[in-house]
Design an enzyme around this catalytic site. Sequence first.
Site, PDB file in Angstrom:
ATOM      1  N   LYS A   1       0.833  -1.292   0.138  1.00 58.02           N
ATOM      2  CA  LYS A   1      -0.099  -0.030   0.138  1.00 58.02           C
ATOM      3  C   LYS A   1       1.024   1.307   0.024  1.00 58.02           C
ATOM      4  O   LYS A   1       1.992   1.193   0.520  1.00 58.02           O
ATOM      5  CB  LYS A   1      -0.780   0.137   1.237  1.00 58.02           C
ATOM      6  CG  LYS A   1      -1.986  -0.927   1.430  1.00 58.02           C
ATOM      7  CD  LYS A   1      -2.931  -0.820   2.543  1.00 58.02           C
ATOM      8  CE  LYS A   1      -4.152  -1.747   2.478  1.00 58.02           C
ATOM      9  NZ  LYS A   1      -4.813  -1.531   1.435  1.00 58.02           N
TER      10      LYS A   1
ATOM     11  N   ARG B   1     -10.364 -11.315   1.652  1.00 59.04           N
ATOM     12  CA  ARG B   1     -11.079 -12.348   1.059  1.00 59.04           C
ATOM     13  C   ARG B   1     -10.677 -13.771   1.192  1.00 59.04           C
ATOM     14  O   ARG B   1     -11.052 -14.827   1.396  1.00 59.04           O
ATOM     15  CB  ARG B   1     -11.622 -12.070  -0.427  1.00 59.04           C
ATOM     16  CG  ARG B   1     -10.331 -11.843  -1.295  1.00 59.04           C
ATOM     17  CD  ARG B   1     -11.088 -11.018  -2.492  1.00 59.04           C
ATOM     18  NE  ARG B   1     -10.911  -9.625  -2.047  1.00 59.04           N
ATOM     19  CZ  ARG B   1     -11.216  -8.601  -3.254  1.00 59.04           C
ATOM     20  NH1 ARG B   1     -11.498  -9.022  -4.390  1.00 59.04           N
ATOM     21  NH2 ARG B   1     -11.335  -7.372  -2.911  1.00 59.04           N
TER      22      ARG B   1
END
Length: 505
Positions: free
Chosen positions: A282, A356
Amino acid sequence: MEYFVKSGNPEKQRVACVIVGIFDRRTPTEAAETIDKASDGAIGAVMRRGDIDGKLGSTLILHNVPGTFADRVMLVGLGKERNFDEGVYRKAIAASAKALHQTGAIDAVNYLTHLPLKGRDFLWNVQQAVLATEDAYYRFDECRGEKAKQDLPSYKLERYTFDVPRRSDLPSGEKGLSEALAISKGVSLAKNLGNLPGNLCTPTYLAEQAVKLAEQYPIVTKILEESDMETLGMGSLLSVAKGSRQPAKLIIMEYLNGPKDEKPVALVGKGLTFDAGGISIKPAARMDEMKFDMCGGASVFGTLTAIAELKLPINVVGIVPATENLINGQASKPGDVVTSMAGITIEVLNTDAEGRLILADALTYAEKFYEPAQCINMATLTGACVVALGAHASGLFSNQSGLARALLTAGEQIGDRAWELPIWPEYDEQIKSDCADIANIATIGAGEAGAIVAAVFLHRFTRKMKWAHLDIAGTAWKGKKSTGRPVPLLTQYLLNYSAKKGEHE
Ligand code: BES
Ligand code: MN
Ligand code: ZN
């Protein structure tokens, strides 16, 4: 501090502070008018002098108002009368709570709870008043040094009463109070866990907290280690964990207080204690906020606390996959293919879509070992959900309309709202992979409908269950502070679930 519900006249209260509202244009509420009469116009005089104009959130404290038994009368501005609604009500309650703490008052009676709101009753008024007050009084000081801790202001208030108009309103007020206290306890645990930085709130720390919960409540905690996950074939969860030195934990908390043969509700929460993104790292700006990436997991802890406080006669199992998403020489690489516990192979095209991956195996675990009556998962899953819904509603996705509706209703009831988005098969096609069963990000229409793409990925692992997913990326924290959401929504949902079950028995 202790809360009470009472019914009595404002001018007769022998307390340190009585709290009443006034609308703008200096329109007093009924309680303010009562005090005005008892004091021969003291409130009217102050309003005419222009010291308070009724602006929402403004407060003014009057001392020794004649004709009353209280040391102080606090006037709280409520804004325009025609704009008065639930949000205004909560703001006014919070404003009175904050102003109260600026005083030395040790007890107070608040009359804002008298104000009628469309479709709401006094259970709701009291419940929301207590929730808003607890929210206003919440502080997170664990990370301050000893000296700073000593210098923190101490609060004087010991007894805080919310008044209801009639004696016959007392039972519902009391019910609102006890529900709110249980929910606040859960919210404040979720906030504490969320606010704790990633170096302190590790997967191991979360596992320890789960053990503590089992000491306080009739909850049985089980912790699965990485070796257990290997045995179970949790290749998806482990692929995220292997980039970190902190060992991953799969935390399982069973609250089985319902009939023995009744299938539980499963609550599965993303417990990513820090999300740096992995190799798909990130940007640095605001990366610190990724300590909140375990707020889904925290909401499992919080909700179990609340329902255990309420002693709900239902079976609930909480499951929190906990790990970090970092980078080392073993970290997952874009393009890696992993095999999940369900046997579905996943091409990891972006290591930052890790939530996920860990949820996939946790959901399969829930399905396989608990066959839940329904399964609800919570996760700070996508930035796209923040773009879609902002901070006001959690994203809701479900394969069963009844469950979706019940969750939406619960959110409306308690003021912790969600909004439904679709999981149509057309979206499912977006996660096709060239070499594996599915990809962990969209390969078709990349960048479109990101929150839904994440949801359809989860749905691949929940086909055999009644399932709902709450994307709480926009609601779990505000600024740099955890909100404790969606603990209120989930607790209200389970309160309703428990009551509905009772009807059928
Ligand atoms: N934890 C983040 C989601 C997130 C981002 C929550 C910003 C709150 C604010 C999640 O693991 C993530 O990184 N998601 C990616 C998915 C993308 C790579 C498909 C995202 O949303 O950018
Ligand atoms: Mn991520
Ligand atoms: Zn994440």
